[in-house]
Design a protein around this motif. Sequence first.
Motif: not given
Length: 251
Positions: A141-142, A144-145, A153, A197-198, A201
């Motif tokens: 995830e990280r 992709a972000v 993401r 998104a961040e 996550y």
Amino acid sequence: MPPPRSTPALQSIRPTRKQVPRAVPAAPATPVDTAQRIIESITTAIVERRLMPGTKLAEQKIADIFQVSRTIVRQALHQLSRDKLITLEKARGARVAQPSVEEARQVFEVRHMLESSMIRRAALELTPAHIVRLRAHLEDERSAVQRTDVSGRTRLLADFHVVLASMLGNDTLADILRDLLSRSSLISLMYQSAHSAEHSYAEHVAIVDALERRDARAAVQLMGEHLQHVEHNLQTLPRIPDLESVLRPEK
């Protein structure tokens, strides 16, 4: 004296050829397989927010993209309609569904009920090995972000919830969540912003931290707050893409 024995004639023995197994040709795709491929392609495009609510799904266009008959396309569209991902109207044809505000509220209400129970159980049952797998998912995830990989993401942030359900060994729950997450993606009419998104996550990290501590109360609270934030961040501006660029299979 016994008669002399005749010497048997020598026979040339030809070496047997090694039988090389013939390659078995792959079975041709059945209409059901092809329809399922279309269903998965459209569903993935919806989940990754490459197909937005209201996008027209022209039968002939899809048939040309997948090089199949319109009959097979129609089968796929009817299944997607039953799954509430598209609408079928005689006058307008097939379009990606546009959930109402009330539908959106209901979807997130169901998610709250299901995932609160799920996360409470996860805090009690997940093993250290499960936590390691969740940390690996968080790392994906990280990445992709940070790459601003929007489709990646979006898929990974959604899959986090399905992965949790799968770890509990409940395939039915995982399937229900997949459906709800697809419909949640429909509710949002724009790509998720990099900031939100961040934020998602970071909230996933906090949830896994609580699971690792076996703190069921904190995990339930964090999951509830996370879903509230996702619902609150829904956007309302449509983005209609070119259908062929979204669905054409990669070579």
